[in-house]
Design an enzyme around this catalytic site. Structure first.
Site, PDB file in Angstrom:
ATOM      1  N   TYR A   1     -10.412 -13.073  -3.633  1.00  0.00           N
ATOM      2  CA  TYR A   1      -9.244 -13.130  -2.753  1.00  0.00           C
ATOM      3  C   TYR A   1      -8.370 -14.302  -3.159  1.00  0.00           C
ATOM      4  O   TYR A   1      -8.879 -15.391  -3.431  1.00  0.00           O
ATOM      5  CB  TYR A   1      -9.668 -13.311  -1.291  1.00  0.00           C
ATOM      6  CG  TYR A   1      -9.637 -12.002  -0.535  1.00  0.00           C
ATOM      7  CD1 TYR A   1      -8.443 -11.295  -0.427  1.00  0.00           C
ATOM      8  CD2 TYR A   1     -10.775 -11.479   0.050  1.00  0.00           C
ATOM      9  CE1 TYR A   1      -8.398 -10.087   0.256  1.00  0.00           C
ATOM     10  CE2 TYR A   1     -10.739 -10.268   0.729  1.00  0.00           C
ATOM     11  CZ  TYR A   1      -9.538  -9.577   0.828  1.00  0.00           C
ATOM     12  OH  TYR A   1      -9.489  -8.389   1.494  1.00  0.00           O
TER      13      TYR A   1
ATOM     14  N   GLU B  67      -4.874 -14.963  -1.594  1.00  0.00           N
ATOM     15  CA  GLU B  67      -3.612 -14.935  -0.843  1.00  0.00           C
ATOM     16  C   GLU B  67      -2.802 -16.178  -1.132  1.00  0.00           C
ATOM     17  O   GLU B  67      -3.329 -17.307  -1.117  1.00  0.00           O
ATOM     18  CB  GLU B  67      -3.873 -14.865   0.666  1.00  0.00           C
ATOM     19  CG  GLU B  67      -4.272 -13.504   1.165  1.00  0.00           C
ATOM     20  CD  GLU B  67      -5.756 -13.356   1.298  1.00  0.00           C
ATOM     21  OE1 GLU B  67      -6.491 -14.011   0.527  1.00  0.00           O
ATOM     22  OE2 GLU B  67      -6.183 -12.581   2.172  1.00  0.00           O
TER      23      GLU B  67
ATOM     24  N   ASP C  36      16.141  -0.495 -10.254  1.00  0.00           N
ATOM     25  CA  ASP C  36      14.740  -0.053 -10.284  1.00  0.00           C
ATOM     26  C   ASP C  36      14.464   0.420 -11.713  1.00  0.00           C
ATOM     27  O   ASP C  36      14.829   1.526 -12.098  1.00  0.00           O
ATOM     28  CB  ASP C  36      14.529   1.076  -9.268  1.00  0.00           C
ATOM     29  CG  ASP C  36      13.089   1.568  -9.263  1.00  0.00           C
ATOM     30  OD1 ASP C  36      12.349   1.283 -10.234  1.00  0.00           O
ATOM     31  OD2 ASP C  36      12.699   2.245  -8.295  1.00  0.00           O
TER      32      ASP C  36
ATOM     33  N   THR D 223       7.679  -0.669 -12.146  1.00  0.00           N
ATOM     34  CA  THR D 223       6.239  -0.469 -12.261  1.00  0.00           C
ATOM     35  C   THR D 223       5.835  -1.060 -13.607  1.00  0.00           C
ATOM     36  O   THR D 223       6.681  -1.362 -14.445  1.00  0.00           O
ATOM     37  CB  THR D 223       5.851   1.029 -12.253  1.00  0.00           C
ATOM     38  OG1 THR D 223       6.608   1.692 -13.260  1.00  0.00           O
ATOM     39  CG2 THR D 223       6.114   1.665 -10.915  1.00  0.00           C
TER      40      THR D 223
ATOM     41  N   LYS E 244       4.285   2.641 -16.800  1.00  0.00           N
ATOM     42  CA  LYS E 244       4.928   3.822 -17.415  1.00  0.00           C
ATOM     43  C   LYS E 244       5.206   3.504 -18.884  1.00  0.00           C
ATOM     44  O   LYS E 244       4.260   3.321 -19.648  1.00  0.00           O
ATOM     45  CB  LYS E 244       6.183   4.176 -16.616  1.00  0.00           C
ATOM     46  CG  LYS E 244       5.865   4.558 -15.162  1.00  0.00           C
ATOM     47  CD  LYS E 244       7.072   5.042 -14.409  1.00  0.00           C
ATOM     48  CE  LYS E 244       6.712   5.596 -13.052  1.00  0.00           C
ATOM     49  NZ  LYS E 244       6.755   4.596 -11.972  1.00  0.00           N
TER      50      LYS E 244
ATOM     51  N   ARG F 200      -1.641   0.290 -13.720  1.00  0.00           N
ATOM     52  CA  ARG F 200      -0.864   0.770 -12.579  1.00  0.00           C
ATOM     53  C   ARG F 200      -0.487  -0.429 -11.709  1.00  0.00           C
ATOM     54  O   ARG F 200      -1.354  -1.206 -11.302  1.00  0.00           O
ATOM     55  CB  ARG F 200      -1.753   1.729 -11.783  1.00  0.00           C
ATOM     56  CG  ARG F 200      -1.115   2.518 -10.717  1.00  0.00           C
ATOM     57  CD  ARG F 200      -1.951   3.753 -10.487  1.00  0.00           C
ATOM     58  NE  ARG F 200      -1.908   4.585 -11.672  1.00  0.00           N
ATOM     59  CZ  ARG F 200      -0.920   5.452 -11.935  1.00  0.00           C
ATOM     60  NH1 ARG F 200       0.068   5.628 -11.086  1.00  0.00           N
ATOM     61  NH2 ARG F 200      -0.933   6.170 -13.047  1.00  0.00           N
TER      62      ARG F 200
HETATM   63  N1  DSN Z   1       5.497   9.133  -9.386  1.00  0.00           N
HETATM   64  C1  DSN Z   1       6.408   8.408 -10.243  1.00  0.00           C
HETATM   65  C2  DSN Z   1       6.992   9.275 -11.291  1.00  0.00           C
HETATM   66  O1  DSN Z   1       6.316  10.181 -11.728  1.00  0.00           O
HETATM   67  O2  DSN Z   1       8.114   9.072 -11.702  1.00  0.00           O
HETATM   68  C3  DSN Z   1       7.465   7.709  -9.496  1.00  0.00           C
HETATM   69  O3  DSN Z   1       6.949   7.141  -8.363  1.00  0.00           O
END
Ligand code: DSN
Length: 421
Positions: A54, A56, A201, A228, A231, A237
């Site tokens: 933990y 925090e 974003d 994120t 990707k 993730r």
């Molecule tokens: N689920 C993601 C995507 O496939 O683009 C976005 O949140």
């Protein structure tokens, strides 16, 4: 020794599911544009003892003891993220992209404030103000879209007019299903004109930005980026928030992430982020990002030559959105299932002004980040597109079976690299 030796012994049910997934990923081709294969080093960090801890708070300011190594890990993740994106500040604690966006709203808005964001069916994301989200009970989302679906041109004049009318606190750029580069300067101009904060974003294209294969929104004056990490960026993730400058914004974002929205950060995930950022800082990542786009163009060319309808007419990034109904006379759902049977995984997707329902929309969305990690180049990417056309046109069991063999052969010839297993 296998990665799962102990699970195999202790939990055969989960072991068989994990093995099944590994096999699925190895034998088929992953074209979901938001997915990728992470390196072994990233996986090791995810499986580390840091999952026990933990932490925090933030480095140097934690609520629990024993933070010698968590502080080191989080500081490295922050510094690497800043270098990658040319940022002055990074918060690496958001557990995912949706968390990053929610924390960003909490940091920058008061309940009732307005956000101008992209319509989901025109390429935006659920967290950009889709009515099904809880966010819309707290904030007021006004949406913009494309002026011309065939070219992907955003209606910036209309956006400006609406912005002047609704006076948003945030002008939000970014997408999950839009294949074109945005005119960042126009977004920032509109935001400045109405006194809003310009937020991008970057989730889908973070790896392309980090690899300098596309423009960096910070170079055009964006104030904040959310993203994120899993990707095109090829990390674990997770999510992240970055700002170009401003002590004030940074403080507000830190407070919003913790204690405002999340509890203890997932330190194993932050270690894995740090590892992936180091990988993305390596010169080879630039070549990877460039190749993703070259591979998308190779697929795009085959579909265009076939006469398929690509939403926005093509792609500038890692993803293609194809109108399966107009191009092949079947729904996105039917196309997804047929291709799944042929060893190609992608997702059905709504297209702009879709007349079909979200569970079986008109489009399919696919991209090249994962196959590029496998070492696919233009020739193999074009081959995949040709197989897809064959399956979607003929659709019979024999064609599906033949295509599955071809896909397996391509996958075998380009296995997931050893260092990514
Ligand atoms: N689920 C993601 C995507 O496939 O683009 C976005 O949140």
């Amino acid at each position: 020794m296998s990665f799962y030796d102990h699970i195999q012994e202790e939990d055969p049910d989960i072991f068989s599911a994990l093995e099944g997934e590994d096999k699925r990923e190895a034998e088929g081709l992953e074209l979901i544009p938001s997915e990728n294969y992470v390196s072994r080093a990233v996986k090791e960090a995810m499986a580390s003892s840091l999952t026990n801890k933990y932490a925090e708070g933030y480095p140097g300011k934690r609520y629990y003891g024993g933070q010698e190594f968590t502080d080191k890990v989080e500081t490295l993740a922050i510094e690497r993220a800043k270098t990658l994106f040319g940022a002055e500040y990074a918060n690496v604690q958001p557990l995912g992209g949706a968390n990053a966006n929610i924390a960003m709203y909490m940091a920058l808005l008061q309940p009732g404030d307005t956000v101008l964001g992209m319509d989901l069916s025109h390429g935006g994301h659920l967290t950009h103000g889709h009515p099904v989200t809880y966010l819309t009970k707290i904030f007021n989302f006004v949406r913009y879209g494309m002026k011309d679906v065939e070219t992907g041109e955003i209606d910036y004049d209309e956006m400006r007019r609406v912005a002047k009318e609704v006076r948003p606190k945030i002008v939000l750029a970014g997408f999950s299903a839009y294949p074109r580069e945005l005119d960042y300067a126009k977004f920032v101009d509109i935001a400045r004109e109405v006194g809003a904060i310009a937020v991008m974003d970057t989730a889908h294209i973070a790896g392309l930005v980090a690899g300098k294969a596309v423009k960096n929104p910070f170079d055009y004056g964006f104030d904040v980026m959310t993203t994120t990490t899993h990707k095109t960026l090829r990390g674990p993730r997770g999510g992240m928030i970055l700002t170009r400058e401003s002590e004030d914004l940074a403080k507000r974002i830190d407070k919003a992430v913790f204690p405002g929205f999340q509890g203890g950060p997932h330190m194993h995930q932050i270690a894995a982020k740090a590892v992936s950022f180091r990988e993305a800082l390596h010169p080879s990542f630039k070549a990877y990002a460039k190749q993703i786009i070259a591979n998308t163009h190779a697929m795009e060319k085959v579909f265009i030559e076939h006469g398929a309808r690509l939403i926005t007419g093509g792609s500038d990034n890692h993803l293609i959105l194809l109108d399966a109904s107009k191009s092949f006379g079947i729904s996105g759902g039917e196309a997804e299932s047929l291709l799944d049977r042929a060893g190609i995984t992608l997702n059905k997707n709504v297209i702009a002004d879709d007349t079909r329902k979200p569970m079986d929309p008109s489009g399919i969305r696919f991209g090249t980040s994962a196959i590029t990690t496998r070492g696919f180049r233009e020739e193999e990417s074009a081959e995949v597109a040709k197989i897809m056309i064959e399956v979607l046109t003929k659709r019979g069991d024999a064609t599906v079976a033949e295509s599955l063999t071809k896909i397996r052969t391509l996958a075998l010839a380009h296995p997931i690299p050893e260092s990514f297993l």
